[in-house]
Scaffold this motif. Structure first.
Motif, PDB file in Angstrom:
ATOM      1  N   LEU A 221       0.830  -1.208   0.000  1.00 23.87           N
ATOM      2  CA  LEU A 221       0.000   0.000   0.000  1.00 23.87           C
ATOM      3  C   LEU A 221       0.861   1.252   0.000  1.00 23.87           C
ATOM      4  O   LEU A 221       0.658   2.162  -0.815  1.00 23.87           O
ATOM      5  CB  LEU A 221      -0.930  -0.020   1.221  1.00 23.87           C
ATOM      6  CG  LEU A 221      -1.835   1.198   1.399  1.00 23.87           C
ATOM      7  CD1 LEU A 221      -2.838   1.287   0.252  1.00 23.87           C
ATOM      8  CD2 LEU A 221      -2.562   1.129   2.734  1.00 23.87           C
ATOM      9  N   LEU A 222       1.826   1.322   0.876  1.00 20.67           N
ATOM     10  CA  LEU A 222       2.656   2.518   0.984  1.00 20.67           C
ATOM     11  C   LEU A 222       3.485   2.756  -0.272  1.00 20.67           C
ATOM     12  O   LEU A 222       3.717   3.902  -0.672  1.00 20.67           O
ATOM     13  CB  LEU A 222       3.583   2.418   2.204  1.00 20.67           C
ATOM     14  CG  LEU A 222       2.909   2.392   3.584  1.00 20.67           C
ATOM     15  CD1 LEU A 222       3.957   2.359   4.685  1.00 20.67           C
ATOM     16  CD2 LEU A 222       1.985   3.590   3.764  1.00 20.67           C
ATOM     17  N   ASN A 223       3.938   1.681  -0.909  1.00 21.81           N
ATOM     18  CA  ASN A 223       4.759   1.824  -2.114  1.00 21.81           C
ATOM     19  C   ASN A 223       4.011   2.471  -3.269  1.00 21.81           C
ATOM     20  O   ASN A 223       4.633   2.992  -4.200  1.00 21.81           O
ATOM     21  CB  ASN A 223       5.293   0.457  -2.549  1.00 21.81           C
ATOM     22  CG  ASN A 223       6.433  -0.025  -1.666  1.00 21.81           C
ATOM     23  OD1 ASN A 223       7.194   0.780  -1.133  1.00 21.81           O
ATOM     24  ND2 ASN A 223       6.559  -1.332  -1.496  1.00 21.81           N
ATOM     25  N   LEU A 224       2.683   2.443  -3.213  1.00 20.91           N
ATOM     26  CA  LEU A 224       1.902   3.071  -4.285  1.00 20.91           C
ATOM     27  C   LEU A 224       2.113   4.576  -4.323  1.00 20.91           C
ATOM     28  O   LEU A 224       1.967   5.202  -5.375  1.00 20.91           O
ATOM     29  CB  LEU A 224       0.406   2.790  -4.090  1.00 20.91           C
ATOM     30  CG  LEU A 224      -0.089   1.357  -4.224  1.00 20.91           C
ATOM     31  CD1 LEU A 224      -1.586   1.311  -4.019  1.00 20.91           C
ATOM     32  CD2 LEU A 224       0.265   0.797  -5.594  1.00 20.91           C
ATOM     33  N   PHE A 225       2.440   5.157  -3.191  1.00 22.75           N
ATOM     34  CA  PHE A 225       2.497   6.612  -3.086  1.00 22.75           C
ATOM     35  C   PHE A 225       3.911   7.166  -3.217  1.00 22.75           C
ATOM     36  O   PHE A 225       4.104   8.381  -3.154  1.00 22.75           O
ATOM     37  CB  PHE A 225       1.873   7.053  -1.759  1.00 22.75           C
ATOM     38  CG  PHE A 225       0.517   6.459  -1.525  1.00 22.75           C
ATOM     39  CD1 PHE A 225      -0.523   6.692  -2.410  1.00 22.75           C
ATOM     40  CD2 PHE A 225       0.283   5.636  -0.433  1.00 22.75           C
ATOM     41  CE1 PHE A 225      -1.774   6.137  -2.206  1.00 22.75           C
ATOM     42  CE2 PHE A 225      -0.963   5.065  -0.212  1.00 22.75           C
ATOM     43  CZ  PHE A 225      -1.994   5.317  -1.109  1.00 22.75           C
ATOM     44  N   ASP A 226       4.881   6.290  -3.411  1.00 20.53           N
ATOM     45  CA  ASP A 226       6.241   6.753  -3.668  1.00 20.53           C
ATOM     46  C   ASP A 226       6.321   7.382  -5.056  1.00 20.53           C
ATOM     47  O   ASP A 226       5.527   7.066  -5.957  1.00 20.53           O
ATOM     48  CB  ASP A 226       7.229   5.584  -3.585  1.00 20.53           C
ATOM     49  CG  ASP A 226       7.477   5.153  -2.145  1.00 20.53           C
ATOM     50  OD1 ASP A 226       7.255   5.988  -1.245  1.00 20.53           O
ATOM     51  OD2 ASP A 226       7.862   3.994  -1.924  1.00 20.53           O
ATOM     52  N   GLN A 227       7.291   8.239  -5.249  1.00 20.22           N
ATOM     53  CA  GLN A 227       7.464   8.906  -6.540  1.00 20.22           C
ATOM     54  C   GLN A 227       8.259   8.011  -7.498  1.00 20.22           C
ATOM     55  O   GLN A 227       9.327   8.390  -7.993  1.00 20.22           O
ATOM     56  CB  GLN A 227       8.168  10.253  -6.340  1.00 20.22           C
ATOM     57  CG  GLN A 227       7.475  11.168  -5.348  1.00 20.22           C
ATOM     58  CD  GLN A 227       6.076  11.551  -5.792  1.00 20.22           C
ATOM     59  OE1 GLN A 227       5.905  12.079  -6.889  1.00 20.22           O
ATOM     60  NE2 GLN A 227       5.084  11.306  -4.953  1.00 20.22           N
ATOM     61  N   ASN A 228       7.747   6.830  -7.743  1.00 25.39           N
ATOM     62  CA  ASN A 228       8.422   5.869  -8.622  1.00 25.39           C
ATOM     63  C   ASN A 228       7.642   5.707  -9.923  1.00 25.39           C
ATOM     64  O   ASN A 228       6.483   6.119 -10.033  1.00 25.39           O
ATOM     65  CB  ASN A 228       8.551   4.506  -7.928  1.00 25.39           C
ATOM     66  CG  ASN A 228       9.463   4.550  -6.719  1.00 25.39           C
ATOM     67  OD1 ASN A 228      10.463   5.275  -6.716  1.00 25.39           O
ATOM     68  ND2 ASN A 228       9.134   3.788  -5.683  1.00 25.39           N
ATOM     69  N   SER A 229       8.267   5.059 -10.897  1.00 20.74           N
ATOM     70  CA  SER A 229       7.590   4.787 -12.168  1.00 20.74           C
ATOM     71  C   SER A 229       6.577   3.671 -11.979  1.00 20.74           C
ATOM     72  O   SER A 229       6.590   2.933 -10.984  1.00 20.74           O
ATOM     73  CB  SER A 229       8.616   4.386 -13.224  1.00 20.74           C
ATOM     74  OG  SER A 229       9.191   3.129 -12.886  1.00 20.74           O
ATOM     75  N   GLU A 230       5.687   3.531 -12.979  1.00 15.87           N
ATOM     76  CA  GLU A 230       4.707   2.442 -12.917  1.00 15.87           C
ATOM     77  C   GLU A 230       5.393   1.078 -12.865  1.00 15.87           C
ATOM     78  O   GLU A 230       4.938   0.169 -12.172  1.00 15.87           O
ATOM     79  CB  GLU A 230       3.761   2.493 -14.124  1.00 15.87           C
ATOM     80  CG  GLU A 230       2.681   3.548 -14.047  1.00 15.87           C
ATOM     81  CD  GLU A 230       3.068   4.833 -14.727  1.00 15.87           C
ATOM     82  OE1 GLU A 230       4.138   4.843 -15.385  1.00 15.87           O
ATOM     83  OE2 GLU A 230       2.316   5.833 -14.607  1.00 15.87           O
ATOM     84  N   ARG A 231       6.488   0.945 -13.594  1.00 16.20           N
ATOM     85  CA  ARG A 231       7.194  -0.350 -13.597  1.00 16.20           C
ATOM     86  C   ARG A 231       7.748  -0.676 -12.211  1.00 16.20           C
ATOM     87  O   ARG A 231       7.661  -1.812 -11.741  1.00 16.20           O
ATOM     88  CB  ARG A 231       8.318  -0.328 -14.628  1.00 16.20           C
ATOM     89  CG  ARG A 231       8.996  -1.687 -14.825  1.00 16.20           C
ATOM     90  CD  ARG A 231      10.088  -1.598 -15.881  1.00 16.20           C
ATOM     91  NE  ARG A 231       9.537  -1.323 -17.196  1.00 16.20           N
ATOM     92  CZ  ARG A 231       9.073  -2.256 -18.024  1.00 16.20           C
ATOM     93  NH1 ARG A 231       9.081  -3.537 -17.654  1.00 16.20           N
ATOM     94  NH2 ARG A 231       8.612  -1.931 -19.205  1.00 16.20           N
TER      95      ARG A 231
END
Length: 345
Positions: A221-231
């Motif tokens: 859940l938390l990783n969804l809100f990081d500023q990362n790419s979709e991949r």
């Protein structure tokens, strides 16, 4: 309470001038109104606003039986309907809706619903990754493109934007579900900070969630809100779904297998992209969506069939002449004239 007036009360929900009075009258019927409201709320051919009024009335009735219906549909509904039911339950006075959900499905049931949303977001990311290299340009008659403020000539971009809209919707439902488990103000503060997009505020929102959430799939859940790419985000969801890269055409067909979870807009975009890219879809996907309750989805399917299978379209057109959507019926008449299928019966 005279049953002969019940149909008039339901019709009254469909008109702005009578909506509030009809809603109040229906709520006064208490449990007697529940069967009528369920029938109306579950009718996919009714306008979304009318269905929302039916769900709202159930929430305002607020009896044990009404809450039973709302929670039961919460478990099976998706998209806008699930969001509406969540909001209605959260707004019930004295936290009756929150307690009703916890009593009926418990913490484990709510965690299951959050995991469903996370898996769906994973499917969206898979679509965005596999379709990222696709660019198609052409002329098409997607009448809602301009009204949505989207470019009218790049169907791949239309679908990608639709998928990102679905991601935002699913994320909102995750926050709504968390409000049943944690203090409303805390979840709202986290959502506000994360939605800002500012790195410092996003970090603050993540910190709030990290200190608050204790579900089994907290990391996902938390990783969804990081500023990362979709991949990268897709990789962080590996404990919930295994991503296997697919060719763009195969990914599109996979999305259509999930059609019950897609918005009407995204579904129509899938058919427009298939038409522009000349990708074949299964007969089942095409025929089922040709019966979709939303007119612009049927319009998109017809446009696809005109390119993909004119012979099949020629056989289907006579059955579609009386389509309830005037624009679709006009499209059918135009296609029949163009393909030489004869005049209107």
């Amino acid at each position: 309470h005279s049953e002969e007036y019940y149909p008039s009360l339901l019709r009254g929900l469909g008109y702005k001038s009578t909506r509030e009075a009809a809603l109040q009258a229906i709520v006064k019927l208490h449990n007697d109104a529940i069967p009528l409201l369920v029938y109306l709320a579950e009718d996919i051919h009714k306008p979304d606003l009318v269905r929302l009024q039916a769900w709202t009335a159930l929430g305002q009735i607020g009896t044990v039986e009404a809450i039973d219906i709302l929670v039961s549909n919460l478990m099976t509904a998706w998209g806008t309907t699930r969001r509406n039911i969540l909001r209605i339950l959260l707004k019930m006075p004295s936290e009756a809706g929150i307690e009703g959900v916890l009593d009926r499905i418990g913490r484990s049931g709510l965690e299951t619903l959050i995991e469903q949303e996370l898996m769906f977001i994973g499917q969206i990311y898979a679509g965005l990754v596999d379709l990222s290299g696709v660019t198609t340009y052409g002329n098409f008659s997607f009448r809602d493109a301009n009204s949505a403020g989207l470019p009218g000539n790049d169907t791949a971009q239309l679908l990608q934007r639709a998928l990102r809209g679905l991601e935002a919707d699913a994320t909102e439902r995750c926050f709504l579900l968390m409000k049943f488990l944690y203090p409303l103000d805390t979840v709202q503060a986290a959502a506000f900070n994360i939605a800002s997009g500012q790195p410092s505020l996003v970090a603050r929102g993540l910190e709030i969630l990290d200190n608050t959430v204790d579900i089994a799939k907290k990391r996902s859940l938390l990783n969804l809100f990081d500023q990362n790419s979709e991949r990268e985000k897709l990789g962080n969801l590996s404990e919930l779904m295994v991503y296997k890269p697919l060719a763009p055409s195969d990914r599109l067909r996979r999305l259509l297998e999930l059609r019950h979870f897609l918005s009407d807009w995204a579904l129509a975009c899938c058919f427009h992209l298939a038409r522009e890219a000349r990708w074949s879809l299964t007969a089942q996907q095409t025929l089922v969506c040709l019966q979709h309750p939303t007119g612009f989805v049927r319009e998109a399917v017809l446009a696809y069939l005109k390119i993909a299978s004119p012979r099949a379209l020629l056989e289907l057109l006579p059955r579609l002449q009386n389509d309830p959507d005037n624009l679709v019926s006009a499209q059918v008449e135009e296609m029949m004239a163009e393909l030489g299928a004869g005049g209107k019966r």
